[in-house]
Design a protein around this motif. Sequence first.
Motif, short mmCIF file in Angstrom:
data_model
loop_
_atom_site.label_atom_id
_atom_site.label_comp_id
_atom_site.label_asym_id
_atom_site.label_seq_id
_atom_site.Cartn_x
_atom_site.Cartn_y
_atom_site.Cartn_z
N ASP A 416 50.17 46.01 21.61
CA ASP A 416 48.74 46.57 22.14
C ASP A 416 48.02 45.95 23.15
N ARG A 417 48.42 44.48 23.34
CA ARG A 417 47.30 43.64 24.13
C ARG A 417 48.23 43.17 25.32
N LEU A 418 49.70 43.47 25.33
CA LEU A 418 50.29 43.16 26.58
C LEU A 418 51.17 43.96 27.31
N LYS A 419 50.80 44.38 28.46
CA LYS A 419 51.48 45.00 29.35
C LYS A 419 52.29 44.66 30.74
N LEU A 420 53.24 45.17 30.78
CA LEU A 420 54.01 44.93 32.28
C LEU A 420 54.01 46.03 33.00
N LYS A 421 53.78 45.53 34.45
CA LYS A 421 53.68 46.51 35.48
C LYS A 421 54.60 46.13 36.74
N TYR A 422 55.24 47.22 37.23
CA TYR A 422 55.94 46.97 38.40
C TYR A 422 55.73 47.97 39.61
N ALA A 423 55.49 47.59 40.68
CA ALA A 423 55.32 48.36 41.81
C ALA A 423 56.27 48.25 43.00
N ASP A 464 56.03 43.97 43.52
CA ASP A 464 54.81 43.66 42.77
C ASP A 464 55.10 43.55 41.22
N LEU A 465 54.96 42.61 40.50
CA LEU A 465 55.40 42.51 38.96
C LEU A 465 54.26 41.76 38.47
N ARG A 466 53.62 42.16 37.51
CA ARG A 466 52.48 41.72 36.89
C ARG A 466 52.68 41.81 35.23
N LEU A 467 52.31 40.74 34.47
CA LEU A 467 52.10 40.70 33.17
C LEU A 467 50.67 40.46 32.51
N THR A 468 50.14 41.53 31.94
CA THR A 468 48.61 41.40 31.51
C THR A 468 48.43 41.22 30.18
N TYR A 469 47.77 40.47 29.80
CA TYR A 469 47.24 40.37 28.38
C TYR A 469 45.69 40.48 28.23
N SER A 470 45.27 41.38 27.37
CA SER A 470 43.73 41.62 27.40
C SER A 470 43.44 41.61 25.99
N THR A 475 41.00 38.34 29.43
CA THR A 475 41.85 39.06 29.96
C THR A 475 42.57 38.05 31.03
N SER A 476 43.84 38.06 30.80
CA SER A 476 44.71 37.08 31.71
C SER A 476 45.69 38.07 32.30
N GLU A 477 46.16 37.66 33.46
CA GLU A 477 47.18 38.24 34.18
C GLU A 477 47.98 37.28 35.17
N LEU A 478 49.18 37.52 35.12
CA LEU A 478 50.21 36.72 35.94
C LEU A 478 50.84 37.75 36.74
N GLN A 479 50.85 37.28 38.11
CA GLN A 479 51.32 38.41 39.09
C GLN A 479 52.49 37.58 40.02
N GLY A 480 53.51 38.22 40.38
CA GLY A 480 54.37 37.80 41.26
C GLY A 480 54.76 38.92 42.55
N TYR A 519 45.33 35.15 36.92
CA TYR A 519 43.87 35.47 36.81
C TYR A 519 43.31 35.60 35.46
N ASN A 520 42.23 34.77 35.26
CA ASN A 520 41.63 34.92 34.03
C ASN A 520 40.35 35.06 33.80
N GLN A 521 39.62 35.77 32.86
CA GLN A 521 38.48 36.09 32.90
C GLN A 521 37.85 35.97 31.51
N TRP A 522 37.09 35.25 30.82
CA TRP A 522 36.64 35.14 29.70
C TRP A 522 35.02 35.48 29.04
N ASP A 523 34.75 36.19 28.53
CA ASP A 523 33.20 36.35 27.81
C ASP A 523 33.13 35.23 26.95
N ILE A 524 32.64 34.12 27.38
CA ILE A 524 32.49 32.99 26.47
C ILE A 524 31.34 33.44 25.48
N VAL A 525 30.32 33.99 25.83
CA VAL A 525 29.51 34.51 24.98
C VAL A 525 29.01 36.14 25.37
#
Length: 677
Positions: A416-423, A464-470, A475-480, A519-525
């Motif tokens: 539900d939170r982990l997605k794989l993308k390739y282009a 372009d290969l990406r693994l996204t966790y949100s 949100t965190s994305e690892l891209q190659g 790339y990582n983004q966090w809503d701390i508050v």
Amino acid sequence: MKRIFMMIFAAVFAWTATAQSEKEVTLGEVSVKGARTVQQVDGQWIYPTKQQLESSTDGYSLLAKLALPHIRVDEAMNSITALTNLGSVQVRINDIVATKEDLLSLDMQGVERVEFIDNPGLRYGEETAYVINFKVKKSVSGYVVGTQLTNTLTAVNGNESVFGKINHKKSEFGLNYSLNYHHFKGYEYDEKAVYTLESGETTTIHRHQLDGKTKNLSHNAQLTYSLSDSNYVFQAKLTGSRDIHPQENQWTMALNGVPYENRSATRNRTPSLDLYFHQDFRRHQSLTGNVVGTFIKTKSETESNEGTDYQYHTDGKTYSFWSEAIYENRLKPFTFSGGFQFAQRYSHNEYHGDSEAINDLHTSDFYLFSQLKGRLAKLNYMAGLGASRRYYRQAETKQNFWLFRPKFSLSYPLTDRLKLKYAFETSQHVSRIALVSDASIKINSMETLLGNPEIRPTRRIDHDLRLTYSTPRFTSELQGYYRINTHCNMEKYIRKDGHFYQTQTNADNECSFFFIQSYNQWDIVPDKLTATIYGGVYRFFNFGEDYRHTFTSFNGGCSLQAYLNRWTLGAYADNGWSFMEGEHRGLHTPAWYFTASYRPNKSLTISLFAQHLFSQHPLTEKAEVVSRYIQKEVSRHQRDYGNMLTLKLAYRFHYGRKYREINRSMNHQDSETGILK
């Protein structure tokens, strides 16, 4: 008994209503926060928070708060930069390219979402790496007027703009005007070059800038008219820009200790007319058409006194026509789209003085595409095929180049939170128009820039290969990413009679690179404090006719945004972007910004931007040439960019504004003059 029953019934009803109300609120919170960033096969949809919208004065301000991957936004200078070598950034409002004036007058009340497309589909053409698309609701009544006064307190630099929009029944009238000026002083340029002559001897030259300044004064105006209903939109836009004072650069240089003067001045005038039409029919089908005509008149003068006097001036005229037609059918389970783009450009540039040439360049581009976008079970896909034709003619030189452009993207949720993308895609790239002319321009006493009319477009292949966790707050994305350029346009230095000519060739050149980035983004508050951090390792390969160069760099940055009632505080920093192309190593220089905004009321926002604090002479340019004939190190510093403080006053007043479905806006005017410089 009846009374007791009624009391119990009333209590149960009240409890149920309260529970249902609480449930609806909870669901509402989850719906908004959980879906603030929605992943798509070609990018992501971002729903700005109430705090972000209320604290933003324009489109640049909102983008800075969103902290998009690979994108640097400078609110003070109204600029958007892609920190990669993948291509350009297109900024759109309701799917159509927007001007700076459009972004400055963007109505925050109507913004529904921001679509950040980092895997653009075929309809966006080539050379586009990122698309930022504001989805804005259509205003159907009332008016809005506003102004933005942006002035640097520590240097002569400003942008003053006024705008207004009024709606009457199905029509909307808009007016934008802006005055831009700057007079930057304190440029410091340093260059150390070693030239290897035919005899094997070397000549060392040290070029040092003793004093430098650049100045410009220009104004821009934009008139818009829109006629729309629930199923159609017609818009017309007339824009014009003109340099009141030419863009002038002056340098006092020293060549091995001997002073000399350099000067250049350019004056441009550019009117453009843009007509756009969109029609929805049969509920799920639409047709879009857009035509743009642009005229560019340029006059420039260049003077260099290194070694001997070298002066020339240029008179240039460019006429261009661009058109687009797109058909879309939203079927189940996929959406089909297809269309074409056609562009025709004619440039007539005359060089007089020490550089004599008359260039008549005829170019035309035709691009045809079709695309499917949909879902199969959990798999999201986008697949299409484009075909592009580029035609070029100058004097006796003619070229006609065809390329088929396949592209597909796949996105699959592993959880539900982990997605794989390739282009994957294939596209073509052509050198800027000026480099395919047969003109030559003397750079200094040892070097000349030489155009090559025989140069051909190059083919690019991208993976372009990406693994996204949100999650709702993280949100965190690892891209190659891997790009291959075969037979690409790469620079070549020619040595002849003690002089050096820089040109471009195709031959058997190959230029490729790959990177791995997080790339990582966090809503701390939530709704109060957001942090972003990214970084990656890049590796470049440049294999020319007679050289092989590699280069490795690290690029990264971070940002922080805080929303404190009427106050909004922000900080941003990156280390630039180091890269290598051909025999040049370059650096998009580091940047660090601090912002503070205060809203005393709903109409007025006061913002202060602090840039490059604690640095009196920040680095603005750094490059290195590693040719076997020329070894060169170049650096440039700018005093006025150091400890820069800029104040912006934004005032916006509206009355009777009501909104309905999404509208369109447009701009696709040309800016390429074809002048070699």
